[in-house]
Design a protein around this motif. Structure first.
Motif, PDB file in Angstrom:
ATOM      1  N   TYR A  88       0.860  -1.178   0.000  1.00  0.00           N
ATOM      2  CA  TYR A  88       0.000   0.000   0.000  1.00  0.00           C
ATOM      3  C   TYR A  88       0.900   1.233   0.000  1.00  0.00           C
ATOM      4  CZ  TYR A  88      -3.931  -3.051   1.080  1.00  0.00           C
ATOM      5  OH  TYR A  88      -4.899  -4.031   1.011  1.00  0.00           O
ATOM      6  N   ASP A  89       0.646   2.172  -0.898  1.00  0.00           N
ATOM      7  CA  ASP A  89       1.530   3.319  -1.045  1.00  0.00           C
ATOM      8  C   ASP A  89       1.621   4.152   0.222  1.00  0.00           C
ATOM      9  OD1 ASP A  89       1.774   2.407  -3.594  1.00  0.00           O
ATOM     10  OD2 ASP A  89       0.924   4.171  -4.589  1.00  0.00           O
ATOM     11  N   ARG A  90       0.591   4.149   1.036  1.00  0.00           N
ATOM     12  CA  ARG A  90       0.610   4.971   2.248  1.00  0.00           C
ATOM     13  C   ARG A  90       1.490   4.363   3.341  1.00  0.00           C
ATOM     14  NH1 ARG A  90      -5.288   4.870   5.020  1.00  0.00           N
ATOM     15  NH2 ARG A  90      -4.134   6.191   6.472  1.00  0.00           N
ATOM     16  N   PRO A 181      12.876  -1.094  -9.802  1.00  0.00           N
ATOM     17  CA  PRO A 181      11.868  -0.037  -9.981  1.00  0.00           C
ATOM     18  C   PRO A 181      10.761  -0.071  -8.947  1.00  0.00           C
ATOM     19  CG  PRO A 181      11.685  -1.713 -11.707  1.00  0.00           C
ATOM     20  CD  PRO A 181      12.959  -1.971 -10.981  1.00  0.00           C
ATOM     21  N   TYR A 182      10.447  -1.250  -8.417  1.00  0.00           N
ATOM     22  CA  TYR A 182       9.402  -1.346  -7.397  1.00  0.00           C
ATOM     23  C   TYR A 182       9.795  -0.534  -6.164  1.00  0.00           C
ATOM     24  CZ  TYR A 182       6.641  -3.613  -3.675  1.00  0.00           C
ATOM     25  OH  TYR A 182       5.824  -3.870  -2.596  1.00  0.00           O
ATOM     26  N   THR A 183      11.028  -0.729  -5.661  1.00  0.00           N
ATOM     27  CA  THR A 183      11.493   0.035  -4.500  1.00  0.00           C
ATOM     28  C   THR A 183      11.652   1.507  -4.852  1.00  0.00           C
ATOM     29  OG1 THR A 183      12.605  -1.908  -3.589  1.00  0.00           O
ATOM     30  CG2 THR A 183      13.320   0.235  -2.771  1.00  0.00           C
ATOM     31  N   PHE A 184      12.139   1.790  -6.048  1.00  0.00           N
ATOM     32  CA  PHE A 184      12.272   3.183  -6.490  1.00  0.00           C
ATOM     33  C   PHE A 184      10.943   3.917  -6.391  1.00  0.00           C
ATOM     34  CE2 PHE A 184      11.341   5.945 -10.135  1.00  0.00           C
ATOM     35  CZ  PHE A 184      12.200   7.003  -9.871  1.00  0.00           C
ATOM     36  N   LEU A 185       9.857   3.290  -6.851  1.00  0.00           N
ATOM     37  CA  LEU A 185       8.559   3.956  -6.827  1.00  0.00           C
ATOM     38  C   LEU A 185       8.083   4.221  -5.404  1.00  0.00           C
ATOM     39  CD1 LEU A 185       6.801   2.015  -9.720  1.00  0.00           C
ATOM     40  CD2 LEU A 185       7.536   4.407  -9.743  1.00  0.00           C
ATOM     41  N   LYS A 186       8.473   3.354  -4.464  1.00  0.00           N
ATOM     42  CA  LYS A 186       8.094   3.597  -3.069  1.00  0.00           C
ATOM     43  C   LYS A 186       8.844   4.790  -2.484  1.00  0.00           C
ATOM     44  CE  LYS A 186       8.754  -0.523  -1.198  1.00  0.00           C
ATOM     45  NZ  LYS A 186       8.684  -1.563  -0.159  1.00  0.00           N
ATOM     46  N   LEU A 202       7.966   7.380   5.133  1.00  0.00           N
ATOM     47  CA  LEU A 202       7.351   6.090   5.434  1.00  0.00           C
ATOM     48  C   LEU A 202       8.065   5.351   6.561  1.00  0.00           C
ATOM     49  CD1 LEU A 202       6.557   4.811   1.833  1.00  0.00           C
ATOM     50  CD2 LEU A 202       4.990   5.863   3.474  1.00  0.00           C
ATOM     51  N   THR A 203       9.377   5.473   6.626  1.00  0.00           N
ATOM     52  CA  THR A 203      10.155   4.762   7.650  1.00  0.00           C
ATOM     53  C   THR A 203      10.583   5.649   8.803  1.00  0.00           C
ATOM     54  OG1 THR A 203      12.243   5.201   6.510  1.00  0.00           O
ATOM     55  CG2 THR A 203      11.063   3.173   5.912  1.00  0.00           C
TER      56      THR A 203
END
Length: 398
Positions: A88-90, A181-186, A202-203
């Motif tokens: 989830y992006d949030r 790219p998955y981690t990059f987008l986060k 987020l962290t």
């Protein structure tokens, strides 16, 4: 002692071990457990993606929530890859997906992914994703195993190379965009300004920036923060395998020295990523103020103190180690052969105004209570320094 680089691999290995085929007396039981897991979602195990569904990163909505999903070449069967996953992006926390197909064998175009977690009773399904290709995207639903909750899923394929950078360009960020790219987008979102630096939202991981510093230096600081943030995601999410056990990660970088030629900081983290006990580490980082490249402080040619090897560091550390109380056991450990080893140097080092800060990175977890940061005055190190070095006058102006 940095957070082990194999943390992600260890979490992934635990997940794959639960899915892997085994031989011997327990093989039938393991296979039955896997079949039971998939049955909770009306699916059977499958390693290949269905026709029309391709590997890559997708973004869209699950119900009303924004999500990012990644499908890999092997679905996590290869240890070099993550399992299929989404977040989830949030929140940004990974939720692992075990790949399957519907029990109905005629549904050849459908991906039936199981959102599995470990509990005290073993691995159970927490959610079921039924997805099919729709042009370049995916459409379907998320449902609870009992079918009482159903939410629509709409995902579109994302080409990360075309996504504008929300953060300043840096080598580490560009490597993430092309390689993960998955981690990059986060991570590629505006970060919060805090006193002296930035906080990843987020962290909560904070890291310094140098006001008026070179672009190369601040790019290097951003890349160090990206690594720490990625470790935090890996730990806290646990790839979705053990979310109920309260995993946590708190980390930060603190600027401790700034001069014309050098910038030095210490990185501190406390974490619990599963297992019996929480853990912690301190790491020293020293960079060129002009180029942002790492600068060696000891025990090698070109270092600030090239003659400062492990045995000398151990002697200086023990001389400055706090006295009083019951320190005999700690001193025995700190005086051990591990503290005199030379490759790699068994100490973390960073510069402070008071002197060289030294932290032993060779102690086992059970002895971390003995790992005090001690400071060795620069005057005691002058004879070991390189007087022709670019930073000598910064540390010894007279």
């Amino acid at each position: 002692m940095r957070l082990p680089s194999l943390l992600a691999l260890l979490g992934l290995t635990a997940l794959l071990s639960a899915q892997a085929q085994t031989t011997g007396p327990d093989g039938d039981a393991d296979a039955a457990a896997r079949r039971a897991l998939y049955a909770q979602c009306g699916a059977v195990e499958a390693t290949a993606l269905p026709q029309g569904v391709t590997v890559g990163v997708y973004r869209g909505t699950l119900g009303t929530q924004r999500v990012t999903l990644e499908l890999t070449r092997g679905g996590g069967e290869q240890l070099s890859e993550h399992p299929d996953r989404y977040s989830y992006d949030r929140y940004g926390l990974d939720i692992a997906l075990t790949r399957g197909r519907p029990t109905n064998r005629t549904a050849v175009y459908a991906l039936a992914a199981v959102e599995a977690v470990f509990t005290g009773d073993g691995q159970v399904a927490r959610g079921c994703l039924d997805l099919s290709a729709d042009g370049t995207g995916l459409r379907g639903q998320w449902r609870s195993p009992d079918g009482r909750t159903r939410l629509p899923v709409t995902l579109n394929r994302v080409d990360a190379a075309r996504v504008p950078l929300a953060l300043p360009s840096s080598p580490g960020l560009l490597n993430l965009r092309s390689g993960d790219p998955y981690t990059f987008l986060k991570l590629d979102r505006p970060w919060q300004k805090v006193t002296g630096g930035l906080k990843e939202p987020l962290t909560g991981v904070t890291y310094p920036r140098v006001q008026g510093g070179s672009a190369a230096l601040n790019a290097a600081l951003q890349d160090l923060q990206l690594k720490l943030v990625t470790s935090a995601f890996d730990c806290r999410g646990g790839y979705g395998t053990n979310l109920q056990n309260g995993t946590d990660f708190t980390g930060s970088g603190t600027l401790s020295w700034q001069s014309a030629s050098l910038v030095s900081l210490h990185e501190d983290a406390q974490y619990f990523c599963g297992g019996a006990h929480p853990d912690a580490y301190t790491s020293g980082v020293t960079l060129s103020a002009r180029t942002g490249r790492p600068v060696a402080l000891a025990a090698q040619p070109g270092a600030v103190w090239p003659a400062l090897n492990a045995p000398k560091l151990q002697a200086l550390y023990l001389a400055a180690y706090p006295s009083g109380g019951d320190t005999a056991d700690c001193r025995d450990l700190l005086a051990s052969a591990e503290g005199r080893a030379g490759d790699p140097l068994p100490y973390e080092l960073y510069l402070t105004r008071a002197g060289l800060a030294v932290w032993p990175n060779f102690l086992p977890h059970v002895a971390l209570v003995c790992a005090e940061v001690v400071t060795v005055p620069y005057a005691k190190l002058r004879a070991l320094a390189n007087p022709a070095g670019a930073s000598f006058r910064d540390l010894y102006p007279r």
